[in-house]
Design a protein around this motif. Structure first.
Motif, PDB file in Angstrom:
ATOM      1  N   ARG A  82       1.083  -0.907  -0.338  1.00 10.18           N
ATOM      2  CA  ARG A  82       0.205  -0.659   0.141  1.00 10.18           C
ATOM      3  C   ARG A  82       0.769   1.418   0.808  1.00 10.18           C
ATOM      4  N   ARG A  83       2.209   1.154   0.494  1.00  8.80           N
ATOM      5  CA  ARG A  83       3.050   2.604   0.203  1.00  8.80           C
ATOM      6  C   ARG A  83       3.322   2.748  -0.930  1.00  8.80           C
ATOM      7  N   ARG A  84       2.779   3.621  -1.242  1.00 11.81           N
ATOM      8  CA  ARG A  84       3.049   3.436  -2.885  1.00 11.81           C
ATOM      9  C   ARG A  84       4.649   4.652  -2.581  1.00 11.81           C
ATOM     10  N   TRP A  85       5.254   4.781  -2.028  1.00 13.07           N
ATOM     11  CA  TRP A  85       6.964   5.530  -2.555  1.00 13.07           C
ATOM     12  C   TRP A  85       7.249   4.313  -2.777  1.00 13.07           C
TER      13      TRP A  85
END
Lengths: 172, 451
Positions: free
Chosen positions: A72-75
């Motif tokens: 979920r952590r886009r970066w």
């Protein structure tokens, strides 16, 4: 660390298996190591209860959940690509190419479908056990597996399940 | 067709992975952090009771909302038209709107494929949304994404037009300009009043210099953006060996001219402790400040001074003036905490943000919504009891700034959380009340003015 023996024994005995499962989910060893560390860290406070039950199942679930959190952590996330490595020409494929292709293809799948594929076709869990590990219904496992396999087939890839594997090993 | 046996293909892990001493060190640090967090919570509650300082509110027990008064405009939300959340793919998700006071629901979009992002224009007249289309397998289930598009429609769903085909598999960033005339798409394309979409270029339009999470200045003349750059540090996670990709905050004119980095730092091994990755700028409504999330780069290094290999972050919110001056830290929620989806209140006094906190995962809900006073730093948090670990929450301010709506994007195989609404008074978040039991993100709020 209050229960060093049991916990450490488990880690030493199962570290390779856990890392391989995490590698299939993440595609690289460093992230896989992070994932397994995170899962072990979360299970540690409850280790006495976990160790007396089914620690492998708990750890599998923790690894899948940790992976669900991380994507979920886009970066730190993966960017899907339409460009896949070339398919190998025969069954006598080169191992490195196969791994590269496998990871590229698994990355095409949404994280949940990828988890179903890993649990069903690598861990050889039953549909019921996969559902328990993922916290969803058996029906969801079936539908997710079907979608994942359809995506893989569209790319010319078929996965061997436990039954086929056993059969192949019996016949020389 | 190539036959794969996963058990034969997966390689053996390197021997040096999963070192027991590193694991034990990490476990000890987690235990220490949890004890410190518990102690800090106790102190905060006591201090809050005695002197009215920081208040950490308890979990909620939502009650149905039907009907309520004082809610403004119409809330737009997603809903699975089959009433069953089926897949990670968002097939069958359509947009609906509801008048929170009267409870009347209206379907806005009618195509079968998935909608994953929607935003109302500031004047309340139009909605922009992104849509994915899927390829379907023999069993009729979606199997892969065929394309991603941006649509713009009137607020009642009429005159729905596909205006842009996204080059990547999704269009996540849609931001209306303050005058509702232009639409920023994925941080680097702009739909103008003439209906044409043009590419914004920063530097030489190279792959690395694309912008994401851009934010309009309130006068619509400039954009704050997130700039990706390579630095000569190896964090072991991205890019070639010896090089890491970090982000810095920049500002530029709305036509892409005169880009200037305002948080650029000297990211070398000698200055690593002063280096950070800065993301998601949001321009304040008064135009004086830009808030952004900050993750010190030392957190990302596998062998930092703490021996910590990985953190959740970014856990900081900093504020800076658009000219790069007056940098100050507003929030540091900790190594194991991550800030998501920061936004200014319409009045510009407060910031709202979501946090995902690893420490409490087994005891309290992992997600919280916090409102913080940008001047005093006073903050109020409320755990989102209805959003589980496998879900991703989304929220939106009401145009008046007096309410916030929250929903959780359902995890695979789980039911939608529903849409909840809480009042906001003097920067304090009230109890959440259920508004739409079957609703799910995307959510956005149409102002009342034009309805």
């Amino acid at each position: 660390v209050s229960e060093p023996v049991a916990f450490q024994e488990f880690v030493l005995a199962r570290r390779r298996a856990l890392l391989r499962t995490a590698w299939l989910l993440t595609g690289d060893w460093h992230t896989a190591e992070d994932l397994v560390q995170t899962a072990l860290m979360r299970c540690y406070p409850h280790w006495q209860r976990i160790a007396s039950d089914n620690p492998d199942a708990y750890l599998r679930k923790a690894i899948v959940n940790a992976h669900a959190s991380s994507w979920r952590r886009r970066w730190h996330g993966e960017r899907p690509t339409a460009d896949l490595p070339d398919l190998p020409g025969s069954d006598e494929y080169d191992a490195a190419d196969s791994r590269r292709l496998l990871i590229a293809v698994l990355r095409l799948l949404p994280a949940r479908q990828r988890a179903v594929v890993v649990l069903r076709y690598y861990e050889d869990l039953t549909e019921a056990d996969t559902a328990a590990a993922l916290g969803c219904s058996v029906g969801t496992v079936k539908s997710q597996a079907a979608k994942a396999l359809a995506t893989l087939r569209a790319r010319g890839i078929e996965l061997t399940d436990a039954e086929q594997r056993d059969h192949r090993e019996v016949i020389p | 067709m190539t036959l794969f046996d996963l058990q034969r293909v997966v390689p053996e892990p390197p021997d040096d992975l999963l070192d027991l001493r590193a694991l034990e060190s990490r476990i000890r640090r987690r235990q220490l952090t949890r004890r410190l967090a518990a102690a800090a919570t106790t102190v905060a509650v006591v201090v809050g009771t005695v002197i009215g300082g920081i208040a950490i509110t308890g979990s909620t027990s939502p009650r149905p909302l039907s009907p309520v008064s004082h809610l403004d405009g119409r809330l737009v939300f997603g809903q699975d038209t089959t009433q069953v959340t089926k897949t990670n793919l968002l097939a069958d998700t359509s947009l609906y709107s509801v008048d929170p006071t009267a409870g009347q629901t209206q379907r806005l979009t009618h195509e079968a494929d998935g909608i994953d992002f929607a935003v109302a224009s500031p004047d309340g007249r139009r909605i922009a949304y992104s849509q994915e289309t899927y390829g379907y397998g023999p069993a009729g289930h979606p199997t892969h994404i065929n394309g991603a598009y941006v649509h713009v429609a009137n607020a009642d769903g009429s005159d729905d037009q596909r205006i842009y085909s996204c080059p990547t598999s999704s269009c996540e960033e849609l931001v209306w300009s303050p005058d509702s005339e232009r639409l920023l798409i994925n941080g680097d394309h702009v739909l103008g009043p003439d209906g044409r979409v043009r590419r914004l270029c920063v530097g030489h339009c190279s792959v690395r210099s694309t912008t994401y999470d851009a934010s309009w200045s309130p006068d619509g003349q400039r954009l704050a953006f997130q700039y990706w750059k390579d630095v000569p540090l190896d964090n072991g996670r991205s890019g070639p060996a010896g090089v890491s990709t970090v982000q810095a905050i920049g500002v530029m004119n709305a036509d892409g001219s005169r880009p200037e980095l305002i948080t650029d730092q000297d990211c070398t091994a000698a200055h690593v402790t002063a280096c950070s990755s800065d993301t998601t700028p949001v321009w304040s409504p008064d135009g004086d400040s830009i808030a952004f999330t900050r993750q010190p780069l030392s957190y990302l290094l596998p062998n930092n001074s703490l021996g910590e290999p990985m953190v959740l972050g970014p856990g900081r919110i900093d504020i800076i003036r658009p000219d790069g001056s007056a940098l100050r830290q507003l929030v540091d929620c900790g190594v194991y905490c991550r800030v998501w989806s920061m936004s200014w209140s319409p009045t510009g006094r407060h910031l709202a943000y979501l946090t995902e906190d690893e420490r409490g995962r087994y005891n309290v809900p992992p997600w919280s919504l916090t409102i913080i006073d940008s001047q005093t730093g006073e903050r109020h948090s409320r755990p989102l009891a209805f959003v589980t670990e496998e879900m991703t929450p989304d929220y939106v301010w009401a145009p008046s700034g007096m309410h916030i709506a929250v929903g959780g994007r359902a995890g695979n195989g789980s039911r939608p959380t529903g849409i909840y609404v809480a009042d906001v008074e003097a920067g304090e978040l009230g109890q959440f009340r259920m508004l739409v039991p079957t609703g799910l993100p995307p959510i956005t709020w149409l102002s009342r003015a034009n309805h």
